[in-house]
Design an enzyme around this catalytic site. Structure first.
Site, mmCIF file in Angstrom:
data_model
loop_
_atom_site.group_PDB
_atom_site.id
_atom_site.type_symbol
_atom_site.label_atom_id
_atom_site.label_comp_id
_atom_site.label_asym_id
_atom_site.label_seq_id
_atom_site.Cartn_x
_atom_site.Cartn_y
_atom_site.Cartn_z
ATOM 1 N N GLU A 1 -5.492 -0.017 3.178
ATOM 2 C CA GLU A 1 -5.552 0.450 1.788
ATOM 3 C C GLU A 1 -6.965 0.311 1.234
ATOM 4 O OE1 GLU A 1 -2.284 -1.887 0.242
ATOM 5 O OE2 GLU A 1 -0.893 -0.673 1.419
ATOM 6 N N HIS B 1 -7.981 -4.184 5.398
ATOM 7 C CA HIS B 1 -6.656 -3.569 5.232
ATOM 8 C C HIS B 1 -6.841 -2.063 5.049
ATOM 9 C CE1 HIS B 1 -2.721 -2.566 3.628
ATOM 10 N NE2 HIS B 1 -2.298 -3.726 4.087
ATOM 11 N N GLY C 1 4.601 0.172 4.187
ATOM 12 C CA GLY C 1 5.302 0.463 2.934
ATOM 13 C C GLY C 1 6.175 1.696 2.981
ATOM 14 N N ASN D 1 1.349 -10.422 2.508
ATOM 15 C CA ASN D 1 0.309 -9.738 1.736
ATOM 16 C C ASN D 1 0.957 -9.239 0.450
ATOM 17 O OD1 ASN D 1 -1.687 -8.140 0.682
ATOM 18 N ND2 ASN D 1 -1.524 -6.536 2.242
ATOM 19 N N TRP D 2 0.635 -9.919 -0.648
ATOM 20 C CA TRP D 2 1.274 -9.566 -1.925
ATOM 21 C C TRP D 2 0.633 -8.347 -2.576
ATOM 22 C CZ3 TRP D 2 3.375 -14.044 -5.482
ATOM 23 C CH2 TRP D 2 4.477 -14.629 -4.851
ATOM 24 N N LYS D 3 -0.482 -7.881 -2.006
ATOM 25 C CA LYS D 3 -1.184 -6.716 -2.590
ATOM 26 C C LYS D 3 -1.377 -6.956 -4.092
ATOM 27 C CE LYS D 3 0.988 -3.899 0.908
ATOM 28 N NZ LYS D 3 1.179 -2.561 1.431
ATOM 29 N N GLU E 1 -1.743 -2.584 12.220
ATOM 30 C CA GLU E 1 -0.906 -2.009 11.177
ATOM 31 C C GLU E 1 -1.033 -0.483 11.199
ATOM 32 O OE1 GLU E 1 -0.072 -5.114 7.932
ATOM 33 O OE2 GLU E 1 -1.834 -3.995 7.345
ATOM 34 N N SER F 1 6.215 -2.459 7.546
ATOM 35 C CA SER F 1 7.649 -2.447 7.241
ATOM 36 C C SER F 1 8.449 -3.481 8.027
ATOM 37 C CB SER F 1 8.226 -1.036 7.441
ATOM 38 O OG SER F 1 7.605 -0.124 6.552
ATOM 39 N N GLY G 1 4.119 -7.036 4.057
ATOM 40 C CA GLY G 1 3.819 -6.659 2.678
ATOM 41 C C GLY G 1 5.029 -6.845 1.781
ATOM 42 N N GLY G 2 5.764 -5.766 1.547
ATOM 43 C CA GLY G 2 6.868 -5.768 0.589
ATOM 44 C C GLY G 2 7.862 -6.898 0.783
HETATM 45 C C1 PEP Z 1 0.849 -4.605 4.531
HETATM 46 O O1 PEP Z 1 0.593 -4.405 3.351
HETATM 47 O O2 PEP Z 1 0.000 -5.150 5.223
HETATM 48 C C2 PEP Z 1 2.151 -4.216 5.042
HETATM 49 C C3 PEP Z 1 2.381 -4.331 6.315
HETATM 50 O O3 PEP Z 1 3.065 -3.745 4.127
HETATM 51 P P1 PEP Z 1 4.631 -3.494 4.380
HETATM 52 O O4 PEP Z 1 5.166 -4.682 5.114
HETATM 53 O O5 PEP Z 1 5.210 -3.352 2.997
HETATM 54 O O6 PEP Z 1 4.763 -2.238 5.192
#
Ligand code: PEP
Length: 250
Positions: A95, A93, A170, A10-12, A164, A209, A230-231
């Site tokens: 967010e 998601h 994050g 997930n590049w957000k 999640e 994470s 994500g990251g």
């Molecule tokens: C996400 O954005 O879905 C996510 C899990 O981010 P991260 O891996 O950065 O915690």
């Protein structure tokens, strides 16, 4: 039943033309691991270029509007994602649930629209730290899933659920493997109750994470069929070892 592992990035709100070399490198690495399903969910405006950069590799969006079309300034429809070449989309998601006040009903409508247009769907659920500390996480998350679960187009590999925990996204904090197992077991039961045996094909991803160091242990955890990352999905140097870890647990 062991399901094929599925690793999605997930590049957000990250990714411009100069990042397409990362898409290419990740797609090349994914091709070398045919036993794992890999996808990248990129910003909507990057989808078409990402698809052209890596033909045959699964590129997805990060959200869709529940309506087919209409007066929804700034929104992107499922049909538009398909038209751009997307194979899947994330919905629900945290967010978006948080910043855009998305209800479970709205998330369900988005998932149904996306599935109806032929997109695969990653539907996200997860609890806040407050809910976890109150000991209500399993009840909260299973209720969230039951209320968000599409009632049409479900029961196949087209749908994946991403657990999640919001406090792990994050932040560098990761849920323990025991907590992930407990939650995924509860979600698997919820799918069985709602969908019957057809729910068996729905994959359960963990997100929060995930990185190259913890991916192996997470993929080895019972009821974990993959990860939403994500990251650590932004750079091939981080994401490819996660794909490799999933292949090791195939
Ligand atoms: C996400 O954005 O879905 C996510 C899990 O981010 P991260 O891996 O950065 O915690």
């Amino acid at each position: 039943m062991a399901l094929r592992k599925f690793v999605a990035g997930n590049w957000k709100m990250h990714g411009v033309s100069s990042d397409l070399d990362q898409v290419r490198a990740i797609a090349d690495a994914a091709r070398a691991r045919p036993e794992v399903d890999v996808a990248l969910c990129v910003p909507a405006v990057l989808i078409e270029r990402a698809v052209r950069t890596a033909p045959g590799f699964a590129i997805g969006g990060q959200d869709v509007h529940p309506a087919d079309k209409g007066a929804h300034t700034g929104s992107v429809s499922a049909r538009m994602l398909v038209d751009a070449g997307a194979a899947l989309t994330i919905v629900g998601h945290s967010e978006r649930r948080d910043a855009h006040r998305e209800s479970n009903e709205a998330v369900r409508a988005k998932a149904e629209m996306a599935l109806g247009c032929g997109l695969d769907v990653i539907l996200c659920v997860g609890e806040s730290l407050e809910v976890r500390e109150a000991g209500r996480a399993p009840a909260f998350v299973t209720e969230q899933l039951a209320a968000s679960l599409p009632v049409t187009g479900t029961g196949s590999a087209a749908l994946a659920i991403a657990y999640e925990p919001i406090w792990a996204i994050g932040t560098g904090k990761v849920a323990s493997c025991d907590d992930i197992e407990d939650m995924h077991s509860a979600l698997r039961q919820c799918l069985a109750d709602r969908l019957g045996p057809t729910g068996d094909a729905v994959r359960l991803l963990y997100g929060g994470s995930v990185n190259p160091s913890n991916a192996g242990a997470i993929f080895a955890t019972p009821y974990v069929d993959g990860a939403l990352v994500g990251g650590a999905s932004l750079k091939a140097a981080d994401f490819v070892p996660i794909i490799d870890a999933a292949a090791g647990q195939g």
